[in-house]
Design a protein around this motif. Structure first.
Motif, PDB file in Angstrom:
ATOM      1  N   GLY A  59      72.167  31.516  80.693  1.00  0.00           N
ATOM      2  CA  GLY A  59      72.704  31.134  82.168  1.00  0.00           C
ATOM      3  C   GLY A  59      73.802  31.841  82.697  1.00  0.00           C
ATOM      4  N   PRO A  60      74.949  31.943  81.739  1.00  0.00           N
ATOM      5  CA  PRO A  60      76.067  32.803  82.024  1.00  0.00           C
ATOM      6  C   PRO A  60      75.985  34.176  82.525  1.00  0.00           C
ATOM      7  N   ALA A  61      74.934  34.786  81.600  1.00  0.00           N
ATOM      8  CA  ALA A  61      74.848  36.304  81.789  1.00  0.00           C
ATOM      9  C   ALA A  61      74.098  36.464  83.318  1.00  0.00           C
ATOM     10  N   ARG A  62      72.914  35.558  83.804  1.00  0.00           N
ATOM     11  CA  ARG A  62      72.589  35.485  84.958  1.00  0.00           C
ATOM     12  C   ARG A  62      73.537  35.294  86.177  1.00  0.00           C
ATOM     13  N   ALA A  63      74.223  34.247  85.955  1.00  0.00           N
ATOM     14  CA  ALA A  63      75.162  34.194  86.710  1.00  0.00           C
ATOM     15  C   ALA A  63      76.076  35.253  87.021  1.00  0.00           C
ATOM     16  N   ALA A  64      76.651  36.069  85.690  1.00  0.00           N
ATOM     17  CA  ALA A  64      77.601  37.183  86.016  1.00  0.00           C
ATOM     18  C   ALA A  64      77.005  38.161  86.744  1.00  0.00           C
ATOM     19  N   TYR A  65      75.568  38.498  86.406  1.00  0.00           N
ATOM     20  CA  TYR A  65      74.874  39.429  87.234  1.00  0.00           C
ATOM     21  C   TYR A  65      74.701  39.072  88.754  1.00  0.00           C
ATOM     22  N   VAL A  66      74.569  37.646  88.923  1.00  0.00           N
ATOM     23  CA  VAL A  66      74.314  37.381  90.474  1.00  0.00           C
ATOM     24  C   VAL A  66      75.453  37.388  91.142  1.00  0.00           C
ATOM     25  N   LEU A  67      76.588  37.000  90.610  1.00  0.00           N
ATOM     26  CA  LEU A  67      78.001  36.955  91.280  1.00  0.00           C
ATOM     27  C   LEU A  67      78.421  38.496  91.504  1.00  0.00           C
ATOM     28  N   ARG A  68      78.095  39.510  90.712  1.00  0.00           N
ATOM     29  CA  ARG A  68      78.530  40.876  90.997  1.00  0.00           C
ATOM     30  C   ARG A  68      77.523  41.401  91.967  1.00  0.00           C
ATOM     31  N   GLY A  69      76.041  41.159  92.226  1.00  0.00           N
ATOM     32  CA  GLY A  69      75.348  41.714  93.120  1.00  0.00           C
ATOM     33  C   GLY A  69      75.340  40.800  94.494  1.00  0.00           C
TER      34      GLY A  69
END
Length: 642
Positions: A146-156
């Motif tokens: 979940g945190p890795a998905r959130a990091a990718y989405v916040l970046r993009g």
């Protein structure tokens, strides 16, 4: 939104309700998309949509202010609205909480429970399908935490730098070390940030399909019957009567029934001799001999039978879909009773179901578990093994007496071969990593059993009965064999979690077409994978597009899927599917392929084109939406799989 954000230097002060509400209304579609992308894909698209809307709608402060930890009320130097920053943080925190596992000794958070509102009855809602790139990105994100998905989405999606992403994650409850790890994991995903704006990930632009109409009618009738039964049981509970005696975790009894009492007597259990299967006219669970080092433990067997007849409130009861969990109609057959990984396990069979009872090995039945699986109509391949124990992400199987050898094969490594699996004298295997319990798809350990006829592949899907894996046309499925079929399964295995815990009996993967790609990009396989259930209904089918790949286990892109339909099965052995595909030269195409029954294909809507035969390749634009249909050799018009 701005392209870069910096940490604030001012001391925090509260954000009031009006400021947060204005930000929520203004940026609602963006917030719902953020929640949808961060929520775990295991929820399914319909529940992800409803949960995303629910999380966004619950972000407003409960009082007049958001609290002392809120973002400063004045606009930041970069122009970021503090109200938006607040509600975004609340959405992110709730979406991360929704992906946390449930624990027996802790109350679930509100985000972990299905949303009370919004609810849609009688319809399934899901975003419009995107192209092959969006599908591939969705599958790649599903393997992240979940945190890795959130990091990718916040970046993009939010265009934030790593410093700001790390700060937002820690404010959402992620530890500093986990936030750094999430950023490192997100670095391993191709930065296709423009795809996050695709309709594939837009939970505000939805398609609607009806739920299973026949099942709804059956459930309505079942509800009426259950209501009548509840009234009868309520009357019976007021009648005096003795119990069946103290039986550990079993609930008290208020009724006496001679047939039911016989089913509680360990002395009346059906026991099959060790060699009976060699002369039996049937080769199924009814021919399994009684095995296990506690097959004569009367106390254990009595507790197992009593808990089956009337499980108490402390007993964990599970049943595969369509499996009745009521008591036996008479004395069942004892398949196994023994100690497995410090637990006492009993396997029973009543002709329709296999039942597994498990308690602590010291005789403490307070935390007993009772599992039911439907097995009526099982043939020899379907009766080759049962799950006898699960511990620490591993699974042990009890194999049939006619199984000569057992081995383990990693489906994602088709050239790796199989490795022998040791079994005890009772047929219990050593522990095997369970792909059904794995958090990521880095390997898929399947069970390979050699019986008197063939080598058969079976896999754990979280149930008592492992599912048989086959290849070939729907009319003639056969056991997986040869490099080509193993290579196809290597690219299919990671899609199996989509049918986990659905009462699956077998999964057939059928390569129905091989298409030459435009611009000399090689050839792609079109594969239809169908899961058949023990109850005969509720089958699931999905069509895959498998373009060339240097990695043997690279999963194919899901081109279409169908639930509760005969598509791609023996009743309807045809399939048509299409994808939006991008060539190495950067040109987009609508590609489609049908099975051998198709004489021509056509696409309408955003792309107009047609082609004779069962293959189609038409130039298109990125993100275009098209409707696909074809004509069979008899002139019948048929739509794509859905």
């Amino acid at each position: 939104m701005p392209t870069k954000q910096v940490a604030p230097s001012a001391a925090p002060s509260p954000v009031d309700v009006e400021q947060a509400e204005a930000a929520l209304v203004e940026h609602y579609p963006r917030l719902v998309r953020l929640a949808y992308l961060v929520l775990p894909p295991t929820l399914g698209r319909n529940r992800r949509v409803l949960t995303a809307h629910s999380l966004a709608q619950r972000t407003l402060p409960r009082g007049r202010a958001a609290g002392p930890e809120a973002i400063p009320a004045a606009r930041r130097p970069d122009g970021t609205d503090p109200g938006y920053a607040y509600v975004r943080g609340q959405v992110l925190r709730s979406a991360l909480d929704a992906g946390l596992p449930l624990f027996r000794k802790a109350w679930p958070t509100r985000a972990q429970l299905p949303p009370l509102l919004p609810q849609v009855w009688g319809l399934r809602l899901f975003p419009r399908s995107g192209g092959a790139d969006e599908l591939a990105l969705d599958q790649r994100l599903s393997t992240l935490s979940g945190p890795a998905r959130a990091a990718y989405v916040l970046r993009g999606l939010e265009k934030l730098d790593d410093t700001e992403v790390r700060r937002i994650l820690t404010e959402a409850g992620v530890t500093e070390a986990a936030a750094r790890g999430a950023l490192a994991t997100a670095d391993g995903v191709l930065p296709q940030y423009e795809l996050l704006a695709s309709p594939e990930f837009d939970p505000c632009s939805l398609q609607a399909r009806p739920t299973d109409l026949m099942r709804r009618r059956q459930h309505g009738r079942a509800a009426l019957v259950a209501g009548a039964a509840l009234l009868v049981c309520g009357a019976l509970l007021t009648l005096p009567g003795g119990g069946w005696g103290p039986d550990g975790a079993a609930a008290p009894s208020y009724a006496q029934n001679p047939a039911a009492e016989q089913a509680l007597d360990p002395a009346k259990l059906t026991r099959i001799a060790p060699t009976a299967w060699q002369t039996s006219s049937r080769t199924d669970f009814s021919a399994w001999p009684t095995r296990g080092d506690r097959a004569t433990d009367t106390g254990l067997l009595r507790r197992a039978l009593a808990v089956w007849a009337r499980p108490g409130s402390a007993v964990q009861v599970s049943a595969t879909p369509g499996t009745a969990s009521g008591p036996a109609m008479g004395p069942p057959q004892l398949l196994f009773a023994g100690t497995v990984d410090r637990a006492a396990v009993v396997l029973l069979y009543d002709g329709l179901r296999v039942v597994r009872y498990a308690e602590d090995g010291n005789g403490d039945s307070s935390g007993a578990a009772l599992d039911f699986a439907r097995v009526d109509g099982a043939d020899a391949p379907a009766s080759n093994a049962l799950v006898v124990g699960r511990t620490d992400g591993n699974v042990r199987y009890l194999t049939a007496p006619w199984v000569h050898e057992a081995a383990v094969r990693d489906l994602l490594d088709p050239a790796g071969g199989s490795h022998p699996l040791r079994r005890s004298k009772d047929g219990v295997t050593d522990p095997v990593p369970s792909p059904a319990q794995a958090s990521s798809c880095t390997s898929w350990e399947a069970l390979e059993l050699r019986d008197e006829v063939s080598d058969r592949l079976m896999t754990d899907l979280g149930e008592l009965t492992p599912a048989r894996l086959t290849s070939g046309t729907p009319a003639a499925p056969h056991d997986v064999k040869g490099p080509a079929e193993l290579a196809s399964w290597a690219r299919t295995a990671c899609l199996l979690p989509g049918v986990r815990s659905h009462g699956v009996r077998s999964v057939n993967s059928w390569s129905y077409a091989r298409q030459q790609l435009p611009e000399g990009n090689g050839s792609a396989d079109w594969v239809c994978t169908r899961a058949e259930t023990w109850r005969g209904t509720g089958g699931r089918a999905l069509a895959q597009f498998q373009p060339p790949s240097e990695k043997p286990g690279a999963p194919g892109a899901i081109a279409a899927r169908s639930e509760d339909s005969p598509a791609c099965g023996v009743r309807s052995p045809r399939v048509l599917a299409g994808v939006l595909w991008k060539s190495r030269g950067g040109q987009w195409y609508v590609l489609a392929a049908g099975s051998t029954q198709f004489a021509s294909l056509a696409t309408t809507g955003g792309v107009e084109g047609s082609a004779p035969g069962r293959f189609l390749a038409v130039r298109a634009r990125q993100g275009v939406q098209a409707e696909l249909n074809g004509r069979l050799r008899d002139g019948t018009r048929v739509g794509a799989l859905r």
